[in-house]
Design a protein around this motif. Structure first.
Motif, short mmCIF file in Angstrom:
data_model
loop_
_atom_site.label_atom_id
_atom_site.label_comp_id
_atom_site.label_asym_id
_atom_site.label_seq_id
_atom_site.Cartn_x
_atom_site.Cartn_y
_atom_site.Cartn_z
N ASP A 6 11.47 0.55 1.28
CA ASP A 6 10.05 0.69 1.14
C ASP A 6 9.40 -0.41 0.15
OD1 ASP A 6 7.45 1.67 1.10
OD2 ASP A 6 8.12 3.51 -0.03
N MET A 7 8.59 -1.22 0.89
CA MET A 7 7.88 -2.06 -0.05
C MET A 7 6.98 -1.68 -1.03
SD MET A 7 9.52 -4.75 1.50
CE MET A 7 8.25 -6.16 0.41
N ASP A 57 5.34 -1.09 6.22
CA ASP A 57 6.21 -1.64 5.12
C ASP A 57 7.60 -0.42 4.84
OD1 ASP A 57 4.73 0.60 3.84
OD2 ASP A 57 4.92 -0.36 2.11
N LYS A 82 10.64 3.43 -8.12
CA LYS A 82 9.89 2.42 -7.95
C LYS A 82 9.19 2.03 -9.05
CE LYS A 82 8.08 2.65 -3.22
NZ LYS A 82 7.95 1.24 -3.25
MG LIG Z 1 5.43 1.05 0.46
#
Ligand SMILES: [Mg+2]
Length: 369
Positions: A13-14, A108, A168
């Motif tokens: 996941d970007m 993404d 993240k």
């Molecule tokens: Mg993302």
């Protein structure tokens, strides 16, 4: 001895994708609260906020007016959809270098089955091998594209997604199969993909605060809170998820859905979301050179009741405007838009390559887009 993973899946996941692209391309935006989306003085929503802006509470899908109020120094940037789409192709091409088993879930985000790349009989070997591969993949994306990704590594889709969310941005989280329940236990229920603030509040009314609370619940109690979703929710809380990856080549249907951050009855937001979903489905159909003869719409309400309705068309379609018209008609005819909505989905099936005549017809249209 059983290997640690029956399968090894990555969820890639970007991080703050659109905003990160803007910050990469415009160095003056680096380290600044960048908000990609409608300007704060207009109706519209935030598409993506940079991490600097998120610190002020700015989130995706939030009205830009609210974002402007929360973060007055925010730098609003107009989305460059074509650039993001092209970037998405670059990223997906990198992923495809590692395995053909890639399921792209959004612009993404993708699941990869890398079992064959890290297959080792001994779990003590397989875990470092998975970690090394994930690290290498992140590094490649960073070096080649100047962007960071977060990756979750686990044995199923749900766990790998929880993993990619866990640290993240620029995260790498591996959840070994034998530790999955313990890993999930302390996490808030919100860590379950699809559980937004409203569902979390509903769960809290029944004293479900952590995923561990759900693990320990009786089926009856969970059913009282979330109805028919109880069984699935319990399985997820225990780290069980047997969904297969869905590869484009074997696709029998093409669909797109969206879960609202907050359940909504705002006609404007619903319309905008439907348009996005339809554009997504139409775009995929056109890219695959397919047409659909059947369209579905899915509505999940605040109480988790889910209705699906479909319609079969006289003429196959792949055009966004035509799909939108049919979906709108279906929603109206079935009176599906009532009360607060949690999730909207648009699907197409009965897919076919257009016949020669159809091709000709499409080719003759004044503007294909
Ligand atoms: Mg993302």
């Amino acid at each position: 001895m059983m290997p640690a993973f029956a399968r090894v899946l990555f969820h890639v996941d970007m991080d703050a994708f659109f905003a990160a692209i803007e910050q990469r391309d415009r160095p003056e935006l680096r380290g600044k609260p960048v908000i990609v989306g409608a300007p704060p003085n207009r109706r519209g929503v935030v598409a993506t906020a940079s991490y600097e802006a998120r610190r002020f509470g700015v989130k995706s899908a939030m009205p830009s007016v609210t974002a402007g109020r929360l973060c007055p120094q925010g730098i609003f940037v107009k989305p460059r959809i074509d650039v993001y789409r092209a970037e998405s192709h670059h990223i997906m091409a990198i992923l495809a270098d590692y395995t053909p088993l890639v399921e792209q879930v959004s612009v993404d985000e993708a699941y990869l089955d890398v079992s064959a790349c890290v297959r080792e009989p001994d779990p003590l070997v397989a875990i470092p091998a998975s970690r090394r591969l994930a690290r290498e993949l992140k590094q490649r994306i960073f070096i080649e594209r100047g962007l960071t990704a977060s990756i979750g590594v686990a044995s199923n889709k749900f766990l790998s997604k929880v993993g990619s969310d866990f640290q993240k941005p620029d995260g790498l989280t591996l959840i070994p199969e034998q530790e999955k329940r313990a890993f999930l236990r302390p996490l808030p229920v919100r860590a379950i993909p699809g559980i937004g603030p409203v569902s979390a509040a509903r769960l809290l009314e029944f004293s479900f605060q952590t995923i561990g609370d759900i693990q320990d619940s009786t089926p009856e109690r969970l059913r009282a809170a979330v109805g028919s979703f109880a069984e699935r929710l319990h399985a997820l809380a225990c780290g069980e998820d047997d969904r297969e990856l869905c590869f484009e080549s074997e696709r029998k249907s093409i669909s797109s859905e969206h879960t609202f951050d907050v359940d909504t009855n705002d006609p404007q937001l619903i319309r905008a979301t439907l348009l996005d979903l339809v554009a997504d489905v139409a775009g995929t159909l056109q890219r695959k050179n397919l047409t659909a003869s059947t369209l579905q719409v899915k509505v999940r309400y605040a109480d988790f009741t889910t209705l699906t309705r479909q319609t079969t068309l006289q003429e196959p379609v792949c055009d966004a405007a035509e799909i939108y018209r049919a979906i709108r008609h279906l929603l109206k005819k079935e009176k599906l838009l009532k009360g607060h909505i949690r999730l909207l989905g648009v699907g197409s099936s009965n897919l076919n390559e257009p016949s020669g005549q159809m091709n000709l017809f499409l080719g003759n249209q004044p503007s294909a887009k």
